[in-house]
Scaffold this active site. Structure first.
Site, PDB file in Angstrom:
ATOM      1  CG  ASN A 396      14.531  50.797 -46.997  1.00 58.35           C
ATOM      2  OD1 ASN A 396      14.613  51.623 -47.699  1.00 58.35           O
ATOM      3  ND2 ASN A 396      14.765  49.542 -47.153  1.00 58.35           N
ATOM      4  CG  ASP A 397       9.289  50.902 -47.369  1.00 59.45           C
ATOM      5  OD1 ASP A 397      10.264  50.896 -48.312  1.00 59.45           O
ATOM      6  OD2 ASP A 397       8.723  49.988 -46.496  1.00 59.45           O
ATOM      7  CB  THR A 398       9.603  56.626 -43.895  1.00 59.52           C
ATOM      8  OG1 THR A 398      10.870  56.303 -43.183  1.00 59.52           O
ATOM      9  CG2 THR A 398       8.338  55.878 -43.343  1.00 59.52           C
ATOM     10  CG  PHE A 436       6.700  46.643 -43.191  1.00 60.19           C
ATOM     11  CD1 PHE A 436       7.215  45.220 -42.957  1.00 60.19           C
ATOM     12  CD2 PHE A 436       5.703  46.924 -42.657  1.00 60.19           C
ATOM     13  CE1 PHE A 436       6.211  44.478 -42.115  1.00 60.19           C
ATOM     14  CE2 PHE A 436       4.748  46.284 -41.994  1.00 60.19           C
ATOM     15  CZ  PHE A 436       5.150  44.860 -41.567  1.00 60.19           C
ATOM     16  CB  ALA A 437       6.694  49.179 -48.993  1.00 54.88           C
TER      17      ALA A 437
END
Lengths: 470, 116
Positions: A396-398, A436-437
């Site tokens: 997701n964040d990446t 996660f972030a």
């Protein structure tokens, strides 16, 4: 006398072996041999210590037996744990093994302090200073690693824990520790030493609390470096070259490694440690409530199977979701199937995919994915614009474009894999929950994006079936 | 320890800092995790210190402290090396295929062949 010389020589050889091993661990070809070399050197050095006159085992049989009992007990616990833990839980396991090392260094310091306070002779100031240094760093590393473990194991929230004037309070605790350590140095008081130790444990905890789950791996690397320094301090205390060299090697290389890791996330180390990354965002995400109201497009495995089967180039972008679902084998099955049909497939690996840098490579290697199908981010990004499908599996964040185009976003500046440049983007996700972030991902709402909800492994298996029927 | 003694140890300490920096200067990001884990195991050599402390411990308090120092250090060193080996083991494509391949093209081709 000659025995001492032999033992010192063995320690010297072990120190050299550690240097060679560390060098080996830095190259993919030599890594495993490097680790085995270090393990062998450690066994020889530990074996030699039984005969070290300094340890006085020959005249202290009870101590010898107790030492052996402790070692056997330690090995009996450590081996099965290290062998059986799931690959996804690797980061927290490293945190624990690191923490106990720091704890051992702290206990050595306490014991030496007690030995000095029992003896009539007053030790030199620097001797006590070394003891206190090992105690302080060891305690911080021990309690810090314990909190890092709790965060990764989800025994406590992975979000940053903040309170008003956090940095000021933490700074004051640090100052108090230095003052207490100086007082201990001057007075030699056991009580003051114990208070210093307790306060150092507290510092380790409050230092780690504001660091968000996604940043914990960088933190573990830093704590690893701390433990190295604590071991070096024990080496000074015990006049032992092996401990000084091994501890310093780890301390110095650990700090460099920590900086490389934060660089891979596009942030500075101080930003990682002190910015309580992700805490602001939670509030922002909650305020918008975007996740609930905005429309996303979902698809069926059959449709997407067809899309994949007739694509020319598919890029698989794996993330932590793939790891927790143990879906690396199914991902490989899908990739192999597509390649049999002549589709060009590769995996784009973000440096921090998974929970630690390199973690995803380890997981994919476990599924026998050939090394040359893995492309690191810098190699993969130029090819994204020519890809027909970017298949995002549990990441997701990446792949969040906010890192490129939303200056206010906490992940702004972090390098990402440009999944948004591919013609179609498929997200395999468990839910609409942010990554996660803790921030929303605009890419999910993009019109070229299709979502498939569910466990990554199940969904991939359905896609395999979908491709087979296409 | 004499003053010259501490200077000798300081010399070793400072040289080791440079060596530590030098050996990991160019490590590919895929090896960051195994390297962290491997160096974690290396500082487990604190076990040698813990053993010396245990051997010289007198009185119940010191013996208990020494016992736990040895126990914790053993967990660090044994667990550290075992878990690192397990990680690195995964870089092999099939058993007996030799060490994991690096960047070289011919080796990667072998890996692909071996995996299928």
């Amino acid at each position: 006398m000659t025995l001492t010389i032999w033992i010192d020589l063995i320690y010297l050889l072990a120190a050299v072996a550690f240097i060679v091993a560390l060098k080996g661990l830095s190259s993919p070809k030599q890594a495993r041999n490097g680790n085995l070399l270090a393990a062998g050197a450690a066994i020889v050095a530990v074996g030699a210590t039984f005969f070290n006159p300094e340890a006085q085992f020959s005249s202290h049989t009870t101590n010898l037996i107790l030492a052996i009992v402790a070692m056997v007990l330690g090995a009996v616990i450590a081996v099965p744990v290290a062998r059986m833990v799931k690959m996804t839980a690797m980061p927290q396991l490293v945190a624990i093994f690191n923490g106990v090392g720091g704890g051992a260094a702290a206990l050595i310091s306490i014991t030496v302090f007690l030995q000095h306070s029992d003896s009539a002779a007053k030790p030199a100031v620097y001797t006590i200073a070394e003891v206190l240094l090992g105690l302080l760093i060891g305690c911080v590393s021990f309690s810090g690693s314990a909190i890092a473990f709790a965060k990764l194991q989800e025994l406590m929230t992975g979000r940053p824990i903040t309170y008003p004037a956090q940095q000021v309070i933490n700074g004051l605790v640090g100052v108090a520790i230095v003052a207490l350590a100086l007082a201990t140095l001057l007075t030699g008081s056991v009580t003051l030493m114990v208070i210093t130790a307790v306060l150092s444990l507290v510092l380790g905890i409050i230092f780690v609390l504001p660091i968000g789950g996604a940043d914990v791996p960088v933190l573990i690397s830093l704590l690893n470096s701390f433990t190295g320094l604590a071991v070096a301090a024990s080496g000074f205390t015990l006049d032992n070259n092996l401990l000084i060299i091994a501890g310093t090697l780890v301390g110095a290389s650990g700090i460099l490694l920590t900086r490389m890791m934060s660089k891979a996330m596009g942030r500075s180390l101080s930003n990682v440690l002190f910015s309580a990354f992700g805490s602001v965002v939670t509030a922002a995400g909650g305020a918008d409530g975007t996740g609930e109201t905005r429309q996303v497009k979902t698809g069926t495995p059959e449709d997407i199977g067809v899309l994949l089967a007739y694509a020319r180039k598919v890029v698989i972008i794996p993330g932590y979701g793939l790891a927790v679902a143990q879906a690396q084998h199914t991902a490989r099955e899908l990739a192999d199937l597509l390649m049999e049909r002549g589709v060009e497939v590769f995996y784009a690996i973000h440096p921090v995919a998974g929970r630690m840098p390199g973690h995803m490579n380890v997981l994919l290697a476990e599924a026998n994915v050939p090394y040359d199908e893995l492309k690191e981010m810098d190699e993969a990004n130029p090819e994204m614009a020519t890809a027909d499908v970017a298949l995002v599996v549990g990441a997701n964040d990446t792949v969040n474009p906010a890192a490129k185009n939303t200056p206010g976003s906490p992940i702004y500046g972090m390098p990402i894999i440009n999944a948004d440049e591919a013609e179609h983007v498929i997200f395999l996700k468990r839910s609409m929950r942010p990554g996660f972030a803790g921030i929303d991902n605009e890419l999910l709402f993009n019109e070229k994006t299709t979502l498939l909800f569910g466990d990554a492994k199940d969904t991939l298996a359905k896609l395999v079936a979908g491709v087979q029927e296409a | 320890m004499s003053t010259t003694g501490i200077l000798e140890f300081l010399t070793i300490f400072i040289l080791a800092i440079f060596v530590g920096n030098e050996v990991v200067a160019r490590v590919p990001s895929i090896l960051h995790t195994p390297l962290m884990s491997g160096s974690n195991a290396i500082h487990g050599i604190v076990l040698v210190g813990a053993m010396i402390i245990m051997g010289t411990a007198t009185g119940t308090a010191q013996i208990i402290l020494g016992f736990f120092a040895v126990l914790l250090a053993t967990l660090n060193i044994v667990g550290g090396f075992t878990v690192t080996d397990r990680m690195l083991e995964m870089f092999k494509s099939k058993p007996g295929d030799g060490p994991p391949r690096g960047g070289s093209k011919s080796k990667s081709a072998d890996a692909e062949g071996g995996a299928k």
